[in-house]
Design an enzyme around this catalytic site. Structure first.
Site, PDB file in Angstrom:
ATOM      1  N   ASN A 123       0.812  -1.215   0.000  1.00  0.00           N
ATOM      2  CA  ASN A 123       0.000   0.000   0.000  1.00  0.00           C
ATOM      3  C   ASN A 123       0.849   1.270   0.000  1.00  0.00           C
ATOM      4  OD1 ASN A 123      -2.096  -1.762   0.048  1.00  0.00           O
ATOM      5  ND2 ASN A 123      -2.661  -1.427   2.196  1.00  0.00           N
ATOM      6  N   HIS A 171     -17.360  36.312 -30.864  1.00  0.00           N
ATOM      7  CA  HIS A 171     -18.441  35.504 -31.462  1.00  0.00           C
ATOM      8  C   HIS A 171     -18.035  34.935 -32.825  1.00  0.00           C
ATOM      9  CE1 HIS A 171     -21.098  37.620 -28.516  1.00  0.00           C
ATOM     10  NE2 HIS A 171     -20.318  38.639 -28.829  1.00  0.00           N
ATOM     11  N   SER A 230      -6.092  13.348 -49.067  1.00  0.00           N
ATOM     12  CA  SER A 230      -7.292  12.510 -49.088  1.00  0.00           C
ATOM     13  C   SER A 230      -7.086  11.389 -50.095  1.00  0.00           C
ATOM     14  CB  SER A 230      -8.500  13.365 -49.487  1.00  0.00           C
ATOM     15  OG  SER A 230      -9.523  12.532 -50.009  1.00  0.00           O
ATOM     16  N   LYS A 265      -7.061  17.831 -51.668  1.00  0.00           N
ATOM     17  CA  LYS A 265      -7.172  18.068 -50.223  1.00  0.00           C
ATOM     18  C   LYS A 265      -5.838  18.150 -49.493  1.00  0.00           C
ATOM     19  CE  LYS A 265     -10.759  17.248 -47.909  1.00  0.00           C
ATOM     20  NZ  LYS A 265     -11.507  18.169 -47.061  1.00  0.00           N
ATOM     21  N   GLU A 287      -6.648  18.465 -35.639  1.00  0.00           N
ATOM     22  CA  GLU A 287      -7.927  17.869 -35.249  1.00  0.00           C
ATOM     23  C   GLU A 287      -7.740  16.862 -34.111  1.00  0.00           C
ATOM     24  OE1 GLU A 287      -8.445  17.253 -39.735  1.00  0.00           O
ATOM     25  OE2 GLU A 287     -10.414  16.810 -38.929  1.00  0.00           O
ATOM     26  N   TYR A 321      -6.654   1.899   2.308  1.00  0.00           N
ATOM     27  CA  TYR A 321      -6.568   1.365   0.942  1.00  0.00           C
ATOM     28  C   TYR A 321      -7.760   0.475   0.607  1.00  0.00           C
ATOM     29  CZ  TYR A 321      -4.870  -1.128  -3.180  1.00  0.00           C
ATOM     30  OH  TYR A 321      -4.752  -1.665  -4.432  1.00  0.00           O
ATOM     31  N   GLN A 339      -6.500   0.554  -7.370  1.00  0.00           N
ATOM     32  CA  GLN A 339      -5.667   0.016  -8.443  1.00  0.00           C
ATOM     33  C   GLN A 339      -6.093   0.610  -9.801  1.00  0.00           C
ATOM     34  OE1 GLN A 339      -4.078  -4.091  -8.440  1.00  0.00           O
ATOM     35  NE2 GLN A 339      -5.602  -4.481 -10.021  1.00  0.00           N
ATOM     36  N   LYS A 396      -4.290   4.031 -12.015  1.00  0.00           N
ATOM     37  CA  LYS A 396      -3.122   4.189 -12.881  1.00  0.00           C
ATOM     38  C   LYS A 396      -3.453   4.356 -14.366  1.00  0.00           C
ATOM     39  CE  LYS A 396      -1.481   0.932 -10.206  1.00  0.00           C
ATOM     40  NZ  LYS A 396      -2.047   1.403  -8.913  1.00  0.00           N
TER      41      LYS A 396
HETATM   42  N1  ARG Z   1      -1.600  -3.492  -7.463  1.00  0.00           N
HETATM   43  C1  ARG Z   1      -2.058  -2.774  -6.319  1.00  0.00           C
HETATM   44  C2  ARG Z   1      -2.491  -1.365  -6.726  1.00  0.00           C
HETATM   45  O1  ARG Z   1      -2.175  -0.963  -7.791  1.00  0.00           O
HETATM   46  C3  ARG Z   1      -0.992  -2.676  -5.305  1.00  0.00           C
HETATM   47  C4  ARG Z   1      -1.486  -2.532  -3.908  1.00  0.00           C
HETATM   48  C5  ARG Z   1      -2.115  -3.771  -3.444  1.00  0.00           C
HETATM   49  N2  ARG Z   1      -2.421  -3.716  -2.049  1.00  0.00           N
HETATM   50  C6  ARG Z   1      -3.267  -4.574  -1.517  1.00  0.00           C
HETATM   51  N3  ARG Z   1      -3.505  -4.413  -0.260  1.00  0.00           N
HETATM   52  N4  ARG Z   1      -3.840  -5.512  -2.216  1.00  0.00           N
HETATM   53  O2  ARG Z   1      -3.171  -0.682  -6.007  1.00  0.00           O
END
Ligand code: ARG
Length: 456
Positions: A107, A153, A274, A280, A287, A314, A319, A322
């Site tokens: 954690n 505008h 194009s 074109k 874009e 936690y 998780q 990320k």
């Molecule tokens: N892979 C987990 C995450 O990205 C790591 C932490 C896991 N901790 C746990 N108590 N299961 O959060």
């Protein structure tokens, strides 16, 4: 890793939903850096022996080399980057590898890795934003006196200078850079040593690991340390705001490159053709920069929703922090690089800009201002008189400069030949010398200020 308590393997579907190794291998380097700092501290505090520390450090270096060489056997069964690295360490160095996780939990480990990775990304954005600002500054410098229409505008409003328009974006990107810097300052505290949630009975030295990892200090509350993801939210918010600025400039490039506008040209380097229409030249990069804001802001929303309502400390929900950040930052990096490339690539069409700047009675405000300054007319009256002159020009299908002096005097007897000196777009833009205004002398002043600031 928890074979003591468990006797059966997880189901395949449990493994599939639980594993994060597919994406968190991006944190490999940060994970190893964090582990090395932790092991070094454990030995210094007499919690592990120096011999174990040396074995751990050597093993971790070897593992990083393996990862960088693309030879690391990532395993989904081992769930995430932390367990993958730790298991490999035990394979390589035996018992000492089992001592690394003393006084630590995944954690605080993942919170540390993710902070290090986010911090590295913020530093990259600092560099990329500075580069984009430099590209805008060069265009502003070259086109400090290039006249173009200014819009409100998306209707012609008053003439401005192309350099002034470039500097408007430079200011926005400078604030984006400031937001990234502010975020970095606030996030630069170390969660390492918070352990699972409550701290640890081992005599660890959190100041030492914080310093080794370039953090300003350890986080003061172990529950907060493992639960907080506002650093990622703040970085995503800064990224989202930056993406809206990129998107607005990209939108202008799309408009400006159209046959109807022809304000700028982009070369083959930043356009595509194009497959069916031979004539074109499409501004695809612009874009796509305009579109990337969707992913980036979507990532902010996604993580906000993951985090809301989570009890301390936690939860596995976290998780899911990320991928949104990885995706948003990858998009922002690409968008920043593409935009800097396009800004350097574009050539303003000065003749076309000047022509457009003179259209649509864009100097009507200058006429009204002349009446105020020369005849001491109240502005509201001047506005009314000018409105009648514009209507007259419109009915005669003429620009304001093309009007007959006698016809104008028919509306307001006090008007003299001198009026024509304020009716050209160049005269209009040049006259706007108030601080922050569009006049070339003000633009050059700001160019010089930014030139000095960016060279620091
Ligand atoms: N892979 C987990 C995450 O990205 C790591 C932490 C896991 N901790 C746990 N108590 N299961 O959060």
């Amino acid at each position: 890793m928890w074979g003591g308590r468990f006797s059966a393997r997880p189901s395949d579907i449990m493994q599939a939903i639980n594993a994060s190794i597919g994406f968190d291998q991006k944190l490999a380097e940060e994970d190893i850096t964090g582990s090395k700092a932790h092991a070094t501290m454990l030995a210094k505090q007499g919690i592990i022996t120096d011999a174990d520390r040396d074995a751990i450090l050597g093993g971790l270096d070897a593992i990083l080399a393996e990862i960088n060489a693309g030879q690391f056997p990532f395993s989904e069964e081992l769930e995430d980057i932390h367990l993958n690295v730790e298991a490999r360490l035990k394979d390589r160095i035996g018992e000492a590898g089992g001592r690394l996780h003393t006084g630590r939990s995944r954690n605080d480990q993942v919170a540390t890795d993710f902070r290090l990775w986010t911090r590295k990304s913020l530093d990259l954005f600092d560099t990329l934003l500075t580069d984009l600002m430099a590209a805008l500054l060069d265009q502003a410098d070259e086109h400090a006196a290039t006249i173009m229409p200014g819009f409100t505008h998306l209707q012609s409003a008053q003439p401005v200078t192309f350099g002034h328009h470039m500097l408007a974006y430079l200011e926005m990107f400078a604030r984006d850079r400031g937001r990234m810097r502010d975020c970095r300052v606030r996030m630069n505290e170390s969660p390492l040593g918070a352990a699972a949630l409550a701290g640890t009975p081992y005599p660890i030295d959190r100041d030492m690991t914080a310093e080794a990892l370039g953090f300003d200090r350890p986080m003061a509350n172990s529950l907060d340390a493992v639960s907080a993801r506002d650093f990622a939210l703040e970085a995503l918010a800064a990224a989202s705001i930056c993406a809206t600025h990129l998107s607005r400039l990209a939108e202008e490039m799309v408009i400006w490159t159209s046959a109807q506008f022809r304000f700028i040209a982009l070369t083959d380097a930043f356009t595509t053709g194009s497959s069916i229409m031979p004539q074109k030249r499409n501004p695809d990069a612009a874009e796509l920069v305009r579109a990337k804001v969707g992913r980036i802001m979507g990532s902010l929303t996604a993580l906000m929703i993951v985090m809301k309502g989570l009890p301390l400390a936690y939860s596995k929900d976290m998780q899911e922090d990320k991928e949104p950040v990885f995706e948003a930052f990858e998009s922002l990096e690409l968008a920043l690089r593409a935009m800097a490339g396009m800004v350097r690539d574009m050539t303003p069409n000065e003749a076309r800009l000047a022509e457009a700047a003179g259209a649509a009675f864009s100097t009507a405000t200058d006429l009204a201002d002349w009446l105020v300054m020369t005849l001491n007319m109240p502005f509201r009256d001047a506005h009314h008189v000018t409105g009648r002159i514009v209507a007259m020009a419109e009915s005669q299908d003429l620009t304001l400069s093309e009007l007959d002096l006698g016809d104008m005097q028919g509306v307001e007897a006090g008007i003299t030949q001198d009026i024509f000196s304020v009716l050209t777009p160049l005269a209009s833009a040049t006259s706007r010398t108030s601080y922050g205004g569009t006049s070339p002398i003000r633009v050059r002043e700001q160019v010089a200020r930014w030139r000095a600031a960016l060279s620091k």
